[in-house]
Design an enzyme around this catalytic site. Sequence first.
Site, PDB file in Angstrom:
ATOM      1  N   HIS A 135       0.827  -1.212   0.000  1.00  0.00           N
ATOM      2  CA  HIS A 135       0.000   0.000   0.000  1.00  0.00           C
ATOM      3  C   HIS A 135       0.865   1.268   0.000  1.00  0.00           C
ATOM      4  O   HIS A 135       2.022   1.246   0.428  1.00  0.00           O
ATOM      5  CB  HIS A 135      -0.904   0.008   1.237  1.00  0.00           C
ATOM      6  CG  HIS A 135      -0.105  -0.008   2.512  1.00  0.00           C
ATOM      7  ND1 HIS A 135       0.507   1.113   3.015  1.00  0.00           N
ATOM      8  CD2 HIS A 135       0.228  -1.026   3.336  1.00  0.00           C
ATOM      9  CE1 HIS A 135       1.165   0.797   4.103  1.00  0.00           C
ATOM     10  NE2 HIS A 135       1.024  -0.507   4.324  1.00  0.00           N
ATOM     11  N   GLU A 237      -2.171  -7.362   7.402  1.00  0.00           N
ATOM     12  CA  GLU A 237      -0.837  -7.170   8.004  1.00  0.00           C
ATOM     13  C   GLU A 237      -0.687  -7.993   9.288  1.00  0.00           C
ATOM     14  O   GLU A 237      -1.679  -8.487   9.841  1.00  0.00           O
ATOM     15  CB  GLU A 237      -0.648  -5.660   8.287  1.00  0.00           C
ATOM     16  CG  GLU A 237       0.713  -5.227   8.840  1.00  0.00           C
ATOM     17  CD  GLU A 237       1.904  -5.630   7.974  1.00  0.00           C
ATOM     18  OE1 GLU A 237       2.101  -6.846   7.738  1.00  0.00           O
ATOM     19  OE2 GLU A 237       2.667  -4.722   7.580  1.00  0.00           O
TER      20      GLU A 237
END
Length: 344
Positions: A135, A237
């Site tokens: 990201h 994550e």
Amino acid sequence: MPKFLSNTPPRGSSLYISTILLSILAVLYLASGFFSATTAPAKPDNMFDYQTVDGYFMQSDPATDPVGPDEKYPVYFDYTKYNFGLIAAEHYPNEGNQIDYKDRTPWQRFTSFLNALPATSPPGTQYRLLYLARHGEGYHNVAEAFYGTKAWDEKWSRLDGNGTSVWSDAHLTAVGEQQARDAGRFLTKQFSSEVKMPLPGEWYVSPLTRCLETANLTWDGFNGSSTKPIIKEMVREVMGEHTCDRRSSRTVIHDTVPEWTIEDGFAEEDELWRADHRETWAEHDVRSRAFLDEVFANEEGSKIVSVTAHSGTIASLLRVTGHRKFPLQTGGMMPIFVKATRND
Ligand SMILES: *[C@@H]1O[C@H](CO)[C@@H](O)[C@H](O)[C@H]1NC(C)=O
Ligand SMILES: *[C@@H]1O[C@H](CO)[C@@H](O)[C@H](O)[C@H]1NC(C)=O
Ligand SMILES: *[C@@H]1O[C@H](CO)[C@@H](O)[C@H](O)[C@H]1NC(C)=O
């Protein structure tokens, strides 16, 4: 020495027989423990074994510096200058000597090679090319840099924000949004008729807001209707402790990207994140293998797979596929060429 072993009991007595039986069992038990520890590794629970195929991409080549020359002031490998890292091969195994391939781009030739692999691979072996994307910069990245990693890990990462900045399930900063658009611009060039890098046929995205935003900005304009990302819990994550890694509810995620698919079984609330335990590498790698197993289980699936995720997720995917370490900057991307061998 136990008493019953010191005196040989009369032949034929049940005690004598059970002593012999016990000894045999003990020997068998020790032998099985010995052999399972040394010769036969425990059978993995995973459907496939994964391996990076070396020799085709610069990122898996030890001669390519992922971060140079000084780790303190990292200059990341600029894949935009190297055709995403594709090594222009002299010759691919599927290319006969007669074929004149001089008019084909390196990506066209690699794609033909990839598509030809199933015909020459043993049953249970598959190959796919994954485009991994990190990201763009989020508010949590800015805060970690602002406070320093030590203070961030010990204190600030556990809070939702500091009064002026919010980083729980962090959004992209303006810089992060631009990185995501830049990634899209780079891909537009790669997918053009000059380069002919293949478009993915499957898109997977982490449920964390920064990845939804990144994938939306990067893939916007690529025929939105054919870009159908699937939101996957397993590519989120490293979980726990840090509020930036706690996801929003399914309802909020659906409202953020109403046209995207949320995988089956996705819980309404985040049931995996814990304030008191940060996931270990071993725990994370179990999730990464589960994700890859789901992707590879569908043998008819696309050979080109896009994954928009996180630095920790990508590091874990590299570990479970035996790829060397290859850190990406925020908004960075890399290909990994994966061979999967079915365990049966
Ligand atoms: C909060 O953190 C940001 C960086 O994430 C920083 O710019 C800002 O000054 C901090 N605010 C306060 C009140 O310390
Ligand atoms: C990104 O979001 C906008 C606004 O919701 C939407 O119109 C567009 O289709 C999205 N892009 C992708 C690739 O889904
Ligand atoms: C969009 O779709 C059209 C028609 O299917 C195709 O010709 C074009 O190459 C696609 N563009 C991209 C960027 O995928």
